[in-house]
Scaffold this motif. Sequence first.
Motif, PDB file in Angstrom:
ATOM      1  N   MET A 348     -52.269 -33.168 -29.923  1.00 33.01           N
ATOM      2  CA  MET A 348     -51.120 -32.922 -30.514  1.00 33.01           C
ATOM      3  C   MET A 348     -50.714 -33.849 -31.687  1.00 33.01           C
ATOM      4  N   HIS A 349     -50.065 -33.226 -32.806  1.00 31.26           N
ATOM      5  CA  HIS A 349     -49.703 -33.860 -33.889  1.00 31.26           C
ATOM      6  C   HIS A 349     -51.074 -34.470 -34.970  1.00 31.26           C
ATOM      7  N   LYS A 350     -52.253 -33.924 -34.395  1.00 29.64           N
ATOM      8  CA  LYS A 350     -53.409 -34.182 -35.217  1.00 29.64           C
ATOM      9  C   LYS A 350     -53.627 -32.881 -35.989  1.00 29.64           C
ATOM     10  N   LEU A 351     -54.706 -33.055 -36.914  1.00 29.80           N
ATOM     11  CA  LEU A 351     -55.187 -31.914 -37.736  1.00 29.80           C
ATOM     12  C   LEU A 351     -56.123 -31.129 -36.785  1.00 29.80           C
ATOM     13  N   ASP A 352     -56.060 -29.765 -36.893  1.00 34.17           N
ATOM     14  CA  ASP A 352     -56.750 -28.879 -35.831  1.00 34.17           C
ATOM     15  C   ASP A 352     -56.278 -29.021 -34.649  1.00 34.17           C
ATOM     16  N   GLU A 353     -55.071 -28.991 -34.350  1.00 36.13           N
ATOM     17  CA  GLU A 353     -54.394 -28.854 -33.015  1.00 36.13           C
ATOM     18  C   GLU A 353     -54.921 -27.584 -32.342  1.00 36.13           C
ATOM     19  N   ALA A 354     -55.242 -27.857 -31.204  1.00 41.45           N
ATOM     20  CA  ALA A 354     -55.751 -26.736 -30.359  1.00 41.45           C
ATOM     21  C   ALA A 354     -55.497 -26.662 -28.941  1.00 41.45           C
ATOM     22  N   VAL A 355     -55.439 -25.378 -28.581  1.00 42.70           N
ATOM     23  CA  VAL A 355     -55.294 -25.190 -26.911  1.00 42.70           C
ATOM     24  C   VAL A 355     -56.420 -24.266 -26.394  1.00 42.70           C
ATOM     25  N   ALA A 356     -56.725 -24.758 -25.323  1.00 38.76           N
ATOM     26  CA  ALA A 356     -57.811 -23.720 -24.763  1.00 38.76           C
ATOM     27  C   ALA A 356     -56.986 -22.502 -24.037  1.00 38.76           C
ATOM     28  N   VAL A 357     -57.465 -21.544 -24.586  1.00 36.91           N
ATOM     29  CA  VAL A 357     -56.973 -20.056 -23.943  1.00 36.91           C
ATOM     30  C   VAL A 357     -56.865 -20.067 -22.513  1.00 36.91           C
ATOM     31  N   ASP A 358     -58.045 -20.543 -21.723  1.00 34.83           N
ATOM     32  CA  ASP A 358     -58.035 -20.503 -20.407  1.00 34.83           C
ATOM     33  C   ASP A 358     -56.663 -21.478 -19.766  1.00 34.83           C
ATOM     34  N   ASP A 359     -56.439 -22.564 -20.532  1.00 34.03           N
ATOM     35  CA  ASP A 359     -55.224 -23.500 -20.243  1.00 34.03           C
ATOM     36  C   ASP A 359     -53.947 -22.912 -20.336  1.00 34.03           C
ATOM     37  N   LEU A 360     -53.849 -21.964 -21.369  1.00 34.52           N
ATOM     38  CA  LEU A 360     -52.696 -21.297 -21.555  1.00 34.52           C
ATOM     39  C   LEU A 360     -52.473 -20.229 -20.271  1.00 34.52           C
ATOM     40  N   ARG A 361     -53.475 -19.766 -19.893  1.00 31.77           N
ATOM     41  CA  ARG A 361     -53.160 -18.735 -18.750  1.00 31.77           C
ATOM     42  C   ARG A 361     -53.063 -19.197 -17.494  1.00 31.77           C
ATOM     43  N   THR A 362     -53.766 -20.567 -17.389  1.00 29.46           N
ATOM     44  CA  THR A 362     -53.494 -21.118 -16.055  1.00 29.46           C
ATOM     45  C   THR A 362     -52.028 -21.712 -16.056  1.00 29.46           C
ATOM     46  N   LEU A 363     -51.729 -22.269 -17.349  1.00 27.78           N
ATOM     47  CA  LEU A 363     -50.418 -22.973 -17.291  1.00 27.78           C
ATOM     48  C   LEU A 363     -49.178 -21.729 -16.713  1.00 27.78           C
ATOM     49  N   ARG A 364     -49.428 -20.642 -17.477  1.00 33.58           N
ATOM     50  CA  ARG A 364     -48.702 -19.553 -17.125  1.00 33.58           C
ATOM     51  C   ARG A 364     -48.583 -19.416 -15.575  1.00 33.58           C
ATOM     52  N   ALA A 365     -49.602 -19.530 -14.823  1.00 34.94           N
ATOM     53  CA  ALA A 365     -49.750 -19.409 -13.408  1.00 34.94           C
ATOM     54  C   ALA A 365     -48.963 -20.368 -12.723  1.00 34.94           C
ATOM     55  N   ILE A 366     -49.267 -21.764 -13.106  1.00 37.16           N
ATOM     56  CA  ILE A 366     -48.537 -22.757 -12.770  1.00 37.16           C
ATOM     57  C   ILE A 366     -46.887 -22.591 -12.731  1.00 37.16           C
ATOM     58  N   TYR A 367     -46.547 -22.252 -13.951  1.00 38.08           N
ATOM     59  CA  TYR A 367     -45.146 -21.989 -14.328  1.00 38.08           C
ATOM     60  C   TYR A 367     -44.460 -20.943 -13.170  1.00 38.08           C
ATOM     61  N   ARG A 368     -45.436 -19.890 -13.268  1.00 38.28           N
ATOM     62  CA  ARG A 368     -44.763 -18.756 -12.218  1.00 38.28           C
ATOM     63  C   ARG A 368     -44.851 -19.186 -10.746  1.00 38.28           C
ATOM     64  N   ARG A 369     -45.603 -19.992 -10.130  1.00 38.20           N
ATOM     65  CA  ARG A 369     -45.175 -20.564  -9.105  1.00 38.20           C
ATOM     66  C   ARG A 369     -44.080 -21.645  -8.924  1.00 38.20           C
ATOM     67  N   MET A 370     -43.830 -22.441  -9.873  1.00 34.13           N
ATOM     68  CA  MET A 370     -42.703 -22.937 -10.054  1.00 34.13           C
ATOM     69  C   MET A 370     -41.274 -22.144 -10.148  1.00 34.13           C
ATOM     70  N   ILE A 371     -41.186 -20.865 -10.895  1.00 33.51           N
ATOM     71  CA  ILE A 371     -40.057 -20.167 -10.610  1.00 33.51           C
ATOM     72  C   ILE A 371     -40.124 -19.656  -9.417  1.00 33.51           C
ATOM     73  N   GLU A 372     -41.249 -19.181  -8.699  1.00 35.79           N
ATOM     74  CA  GLU A 372     -40.928 -18.506  -7.482  1.00 35.79           C
ATOM     75  C   GLU A 372     -40.547 -19.708  -6.267  1.00 35.79           C
ATOM     76  N   SER A 373     -40.953 -20.877  -6.424  1.00 35.56           N
ATOM     77  CA  SER A 373     -40.456 -21.972  -5.708  1.00 35.56           C
ATOM     78  C   SER A 373     -39.303 -22.370  -5.710  1.00 35.56           C
ATOM     79  N   ALA A 374     -38.761 -22.242  -6.902  1.00 36.45           N
ATOM     80  CA  ALA A 374     -37.245 -22.729  -7.223  1.00 36.45           C
ATOM     81  C   ALA A 374     -36.421 -21.851  -6.765  1.00 36.45           C
ATOM     82  N   LEU A 375     -36.730 -20.171  -7.338  1.00 38.70           N
ATOM     83  CA  LEU A 375     -35.628 -19.386  -7.129  1.00 38.70           C
ATOM     84  C   LEU A 375     -36.154 -18.248  -6.039  1.00 38.70           C
TER      85      LEU A 375
END
Length: 378
Positions: A348-375
Amino acid sequence: MTAAIDPVDLASRLIACPSITPQEAGALTILGEALQELGFEVHRFLSGSAPDGPVENLFASRGSGSPHFAFAGHIDVVPAGNGWTSDAFTPQIRGDLLYGRGAVDMKGAIAAFVAAAADVPTHRGTLSFIITGDEEGPAVFGTAAIMEWMAERSIRPDMILIGEPTSEHRLGDMAKIGRRGSVNIWIDVPGTQGHVAYPHLADNPIARLARILATLEAMPLDDGTEWFQPSNLEITDLRVDNPACNVIPGEAHARLNIRFNDRQRGPELVERVRDIVEAHAPGARFEAKISGEAFLNEPGPLSDMMTDAIRAETGLTPVLSTSGGTSDARFLTRLCPLIEFGLPNATMHKLDEAVAVDDLRTLRAIYRRMIESALGAG
């Protein structure tokens, strides 16, 4: 049935918007359209004026009543700087990584939560987005302005997840349950310029400023707490602006920052420093700006939900931490319990900022579980 959203594609479209604070540059349009397609009622509004604004912010909600679970984040990014391998605002996948300014901080997390919201099209209560365009900048017309807008409409979440990039080495290894406070202080000590051979006809401000700084360096703060590291004072600038070796300068300047835990309060620290400055240099100019107070959300139901979701998708048990810099959590903590969790922050804030594609998809799954747990899921 609601169509699935690919977080990699949405993150790429958001990255392509050069939304350097306070410019929206189309990012909120893309986000707003995606949320409207998912059944969210979207509100966009401008706050403030030059030089720190205007800033465009977004609040979107789906459902009604309690419980109310909100996701908070920012679409603004820091300037790209020179030296990128490819254009910072032309998203590019090379190998397993998606490159572009904002990939990590924090358009990737926003895209992941939108995708998660698409995965849970029906739920109890209210799901909302609190999105600002002024987190990386002065933060005057951003989240604080959205909170005022919400208060006028009696909107108050019961829990908030902020998508800041909190992970350190692997996605899921750290979440934030609090933040240190921060105060910046400027000290200008006046003197009388003169020839070094005639010191009795001048008044050298450097000696007084040196005594101030030595006293501040020795000033006791605290030894930390169970959740916080010790408070820390750092001198960040020392300036005299004197190009000649045979001239006693007429003024000396210093700047310092204090990062402090919840054993301290910003105004009290400011007064302690002000007293020291006045004792050594009466009449010195003094300015202080408190960026935020320290806060802590003790571990409880929200952090338990976050831990369970992370563990289910990654096998990791996150460290609950208060480390790092400030975030908009310093404002949102006034509303309800909150937790911060997002992508690994190494680029973050660096040259060539980058995210792993797999991390984006795993984060989506984590957030989905959070929504399901909360609501719950309909």
